[in-house]
Design a protein around this motif. Structure first.
Motif, PDB file in Angstrom:
ATOM      1  N   ILE A  34       0.847  -1.209   0.000  1.00 29.06           N
ATOM      2  CA  ILE A  34       0.000   0.000   0.000  1.00 29.06           C
ATOM      3  C   ILE A  34       0.883   1.260   0.000  1.00 29.06           C
ATOM      4  N   GLY A  35       1.929   1.240   0.820  1.00 31.74           N
ATOM      5  CA  GLY A  35       2.878   2.359   0.874  1.00 31.74           C
ATOM      6  C   GLY A  35       3.518   2.624  -0.470  1.00 31.74           C
ATOM      7  N   LEU A  36       3.922   1.554  -1.165  1.00 29.43           N
ATOM      8  CA  LEU A  36       4.538   1.673  -2.499  1.00 29.43           C
ATOM      9  C   LEU A  36       3.545   2.226  -3.520  1.00 29.43           C
ATOM     10  N   GLU A  37       2.277   1.806  -3.412  1.00 27.66           N
ATOM     11  CA  GLU A  37       1.246   2.282  -4.347  1.00 27.66           C
ATOM     12  C   GLU A  37       0.971   3.774  -4.166  1.00 27.66           C
ATOM     13  N   ILE A  38       0.857   4.209  -2.907  1.00 25.85           N
ATOM     14  CA  ILE A  38       0.622   5.635  -2.641  1.00 25.85           C
ATOM     15  C   ILE A  38       1.818   6.452  -3.146  1.00 25.85           C
ATOM     16  N   ASN A  39       3.012   5.900  -2.949  1.00 28.88           N
ATOM     17  CA  ASN A  39       4.239   6.545  -3.413  1.00 28.88           C
ATOM     18  C   ASN A  39       4.216   6.745  -4.929  1.00 28.88           C
ATOM     19  N   LEU A  40       3.792   5.708  -5.642  1.00 26.53           N
ATOM     20  CA  LEU A  40       3.717   5.770  -7.110  1.00 26.53           C
ATOM     21  C   LEU A  40       2.705   6.827  -7.550  1.00 26.53           C
ATOM     22  N   LEU A  41       1.531   6.822  -6.930  1.00 26.91           N
ATOM     23  CA  LEU A  41       0.467   7.747  -7.330  1.00 26.91           C
ATOM     24  C   LEU A  41       0.741   9.191  -6.893  1.00 26.91           C
ATOM     25  N   SER A  42       1.675   9.367  -5.956  1.00 31.20           N
ATOM     26  CA  SER A  42       2.055  10.732  -5.545  1.00 31.20           C
ATOM     27  C   SER A  42       3.095  11.321  -6.480  1.00 31.20           C
ATOM     28  N   PHE A  43       3.969  10.451  -7.012  1.00 32.53           N
ATOM     29  CA  PHE A  43       5.078  10.953  -7.829  1.00 32.53           C
ATOM     30  C   PHE A  43       4.643  11.322  -9.240  1.00 32.53           C
TER      31      PHE A  43
END
Length: 337
Positions: A34-43
């Protein structure tokens, strides 16, 4: 470049930092995902810009590659939860998880997207992609390491990073291959201890920040721009010191983290790997010297009508970091007696 007065960009930058914290502090693999997904969608919103079509293309490429990596990561963690150790060897699942994380950080052999995406980014986004975006995959990698697999990966990283940086006219691609080279060093540091990795990462991020900032304020993206602009001599000197430090030349501070990694490799009796690491580091230094050479040797081809106005007032901080880079190695000897 990111504008402080743009609230949307500031929000996505906050979620980018926050998502990394979620990924590295989660107590389950699903939380990490989940952390990696939020990171992707923020960048992605930080990357895309309506003025620049190349950045939109880079954002799309980044989204596709990271989505594939995320899907594979979710698949491999579910596989490891569903299947017992009797049905599938755990080492194979470890290789699967390791591979997805290596793809996330742009490591060899999943590095092909990395230089292409770098080519379409601003210097600020390039800095985030080369430094901050590597934190969560690296930390997650330290939780489940297949050592035999990663030894080959780190050797390939330093070799591909070195070979790829030859004949690069674009400074962003040069920095991308330099980053791939440094990922090899970071993985070898990570295999020893997280403390050694965090030391190496902090030093690398500092030198990377100086390089990206210098290129940003002087608006430089290609090698030939280094010698047809009327640079301030101190700016060129700063770029030179920083590149030599990034290459790991002994009197400079950049040698310290590499020295610590080499020392650890020798203690572990990995002499052949140490030799490969040192030789590739020397070749990378040659590549950096090419950039410095073009900046210094063509110093007299000034354009009288051209004046370089810096777009930022953080230049004092950069000079300060350059002084630390120059004198830091001398100071660091007091701490390693």
């Amino acid at each position: 470049m990111l504008h402080i007065n743009n609230s949307n960009k500031m929000f996505f930058l906050f979620t980018l930092f926050f998502s990394t914290m979620i990924a590295i502090s989660a107590n389950s693999w699903l939380g990490c995902w989940i952390g990696l997904e939020i990171n992707l969608l923020s960048f992605i919103p930080l990357m895309s810009s309506p003025q620049n079509l190349l950045s939109s293309e880079a954002a799309l490429k980044y989204f596709l590659t990271q989505s594939i990596a995320s899907t594979n990561f979710l698949f491999s963690i579910l596989l490891s939860l569903l299947l017992t150790k009797n049905l599938l060897p755990p080492s194979l699942i470890l290789i699967l998880i390791n591979s997805t994380l290596l793809m996330k950080m742009g490591s060899v052999p999943f590095h092909f997207w990395f230089p292409n995406i770098m080519e379409g980014l601003s210097w600020f986004n390039s800095f985030i992609l080369m430094s901050w975006q590597k934190i969560s995959p690296m930390v997650l990698l330290s939780y489940c390491m297949n050592f035999k697999y990663l030894i080959y990966i780190m050797i390939l990283n330093v070799l591909v990073g070195t070979i790829g940086s030859f004949n690069q006219a674009s400074l962003r691609k040069l920095m991308a291959f330099s980053s791939i080279n440094n990922v090899g060093w970071m993985i070898s540091a990570l295999m020893t201890s997280e403390t050694l990795w965090s030391t190496y990462f902090l030093f690398y991020s500092m030198f990377l920040f100086v390089a990206c900032f210098m290129f940003y304020i002087s608006n430089i993206f290609y090698m030939n721009q280094m010698f047809n602009l009327n640079f301030d001599f101190f700016v060129k000197l700063t770029v030179m010191l920083n590149f030599l430090s990034l290459g790991g030349l002994p009197p400079f501070l950049g040698f310290l983290p590499k020295w610590l990694v080499i020392n650890q490799l020798i203690l572990d009796d990995l002499y052949m790997i140490t030799f490969i690491f040192i030789m590739t580091s020397l070749i990378m230094l040659f590549v950096y010297i090419r950039v410095i050479y073009s900046a210094f040797m063509f110093y007299y081809t000034k354009l009288k009508w051209f004046k370089l106005f810096f777009k930022n007032n953080l230049i004092i901080l950069i000079y300060f970091l350059s002084v630390i880079s120059l004198l830091g190695m001398i100071l660091s000897t007091f701490f390693f007696i």
